[in-house]
Scaffold this motif. Sequence first.
Motif, short mmCIF file in Angstrom:
data_model
loop_
_atom_site.label_atom_id
_atom_site.label_comp_id
_atom_site.label_asym_id
_atom_site.label_seq_id
_atom_site.Cartn_x
_atom_site.Cartn_y
_atom_site.Cartn_z
N LYS A 346 -45.35 22.53 -17.44
CA LYS A 346 -44.67 21.24 -17.60
C LYS A 346 -44.06 21.06 -19.00
N ILE A 347 -43.59 22.16 -19.57
CA ILE A 347 -42.91 22.14 -20.87
C ILE A 347 -41.56 22.81 -20.68
N GLY A 348 -40.51 22.33 -21.33
CA GLY A 348 -39.19 22.93 -21.22
C GLY A 348 -38.65 23.32 -22.58
N PRO A 349 -37.43 23.85 -22.58
CA PRO A 349 -36.52 23.94 -21.44
C PRO A 349 -36.65 25.25 -20.66
N THR A 350 -36.51 25.12 -19.36
CA THR A 350 -36.37 26.26 -18.46
C THR A 350 -35.13 26.04 -17.60
N MET A 351 -34.62 27.10 -17.02
CA MET A 351 -33.50 26.98 -16.09
C MET A 351 -34.03 26.51 -14.74
N GLU A 352 -33.28 25.64 -14.08
CA GLU A 352 -33.74 25.04 -12.83
C GLU A 352 -32.58 24.97 -11.84
N PHE A 353 -32.37 26.03 -11.07
CA PHE A 353 -31.28 25.98 -10.10
C PHE A 353 -31.40 27.08 -9.05
N GLY A 354 -30.72 26.86 -7.95
CA GLY A 354 -30.50 27.92 -6.96
C GLY A 354 -29.26 28.70 -7.37
N CYS A 355 -29.25 29.98 -7.08
CA CYS A 355 -28.14 30.83 -7.51
C CYS A 355 -26.99 30.83 -6.50
N LYS A 388 -31.85 25.52 -4.48
CA LYS A 388 -33.07 25.96 -5.14
C LYS A 388 -34.24 25.89 -4.16
N GLN A 389 -35.00 26.98 -4.07
CA GLN A 389 -36.09 27.07 -3.11
C GLN A 389 -37.41 26.53 -3.66
N PHE A 390 -37.63 26.70 -4.95
CA PHE A 390 -38.84 26.24 -5.62
C PHE A 390 -38.47 25.84 -7.05
N TYR A 391 -39.35 25.14 -7.76
CA TYR A 391 -39.11 24.88 -9.17
C TYR A 391 -38.84 26.21 -9.88
N GLY A 392 -37.87 26.23 -10.77
CA GLY A 392 -37.46 27.46 -11.42
C GLY A 392 -36.09 27.87 -10.92
N THR A 393 -35.85 29.15 -10.84
CA THR A 393 -34.58 29.66 -10.32
C THR A 393 -34.84 30.61 -9.17
N SER A 394 -33.94 30.63 -8.20
CA SER A 394 -34.16 31.44 -7.01
C SER A 394 -32.85 31.88 -6.40
N VAL A 395 -32.93 32.98 -5.64
CA VAL A 395 -31.80 33.45 -4.84
C VAL A 395 -32.37 33.99 -3.53
N VAL A 396 -31.71 33.67 -2.44
CA VAL A 396 -32.14 34.12 -1.11
C VAL A 396 -31.19 35.23 -0.66
N VAL A 397 -31.75 36.39 -0.34
CA VAL A 397 -30.94 37.54 0.03
C VAL A 397 -31.19 37.91 1.50
#
Length: 444
Positions: A346-355, A388-397
């Motif tokens: 629960k500390i940032g900054p982090t990237m938060e998106f779906g690719c 975005k699938q979960f908190y953080g960054t994700s890509v579905v292949v």
Amino acid sequence: MIKMAYIPIGVPTFDLEAAQIQFDDSVKVLREISEDVLVPEKPLLTLNDLKAYLGSISPDFIVLQNLTFANSAYAQMVVQHINCPVILWTLKEPVVDGTRLRLNSLTGAYSAANLFHQMGRTDFQYVIGSPKEEEVKKTLNAAYKAAEMKYKLKSLQVASIGHTPQGFGFGAALDSDLARVFGSTLHFVEARELMDKARKMKDEDATHEKNESERKMKNIQLLPEENVLSHHKLYKAYKDYIEANGIKAIASRCWPDYFVDYGTPVCGVLGLLNDNKIAAACEADIYGAVTMFIGMELSEQPVFFGDPVSLNVEENSITYWHCGTAACSLAREDLGPETGVHPNRKIGPTMEFGCKPCEEATIFRVGRKPDGSFRFFIANGEALDKPKQFYGTSVVVKTKQNAKQIVENSVQEGWEPHFAVIYKDVKQELEMLAKLLKIEICNY
């Protein structure tokens, strides 16, 4: 850019008019691949002509073409004079009309390939077809890219910033292994050294980094000011170290140190480095960093790096995810490269998106086997248009092959849990690079 040499060999007893047409067309194709291609004034139809030409060039990559038949003495002379990656090119017989054999290029290829094997040069690539065939052009270009990649790996400076956390030893590497297999140099620096440098900085020392972060990282200004300033300074410390040492790939320690000791995660820093095409792997995964570097260079853009975390059998897809280190330029256009906090700390900054989606993607990993040898994991698919699938960054292949079997087989075969998703189909280039490096190819 590496220097390519075209070596068209043959003998004068075949159809020289047909051979000249193939010579001219071949030169055009090779010049489309690279402006820096060495070309003889005319076909090399005697051993003396070949010897004179070889003495005048010093290439990094050779296109050895049987313009007509040539016996193995020609190939032997090439191997003895120049030691660099080679693709052997056989021309299709231009006319089959029951009369004269115009070129007999294929028999010449067998002679050359047999000689290569006898002299221990089994790492050559091969293509058969006319200069006007698209598949031939594609294969020649892939061979050139693979040779160029091998050349880049020889000058690659990799940095391990801190060591792998307990239980993540799959990312650890020996400097001797990297030098022996890839020709790369491994640097080591303690994570606390860069944290200390960041702590000692004044706010204004990281003005450039502040401007870049605010330009690229959406909503970063909404996070606590203390964390944002610490991020800017840490980014500056990493950049200074990278620039001072000529680093192109890093494997960075992340948890728990940056949360506990520094108070701000390194995730956003790694995301910005990836955006600037410095391969930046988290959890100190050195072979992961090399994986990313290869993918970035072959695709000429950032790659996604993360864990396989979810399987969708009905969709035939695998989700790759990580806490938030993806390059901003990989974000979906609808929401952009949003910024947030780490899902667990629960500390940032982090990237938060779906690719963003990509019709042709490659899943890749440089793997190290228990006996110390290496292997390439290669799978093709499509990066789907998914949020975005979960908190953080994700890509579905969505994989070309059966996704469930890919997961089952790769787990059974002991692959590391970090993979790169490359935004381009580079399967052929990776297979050719593996052959040049004498690394096992594992297609999934």
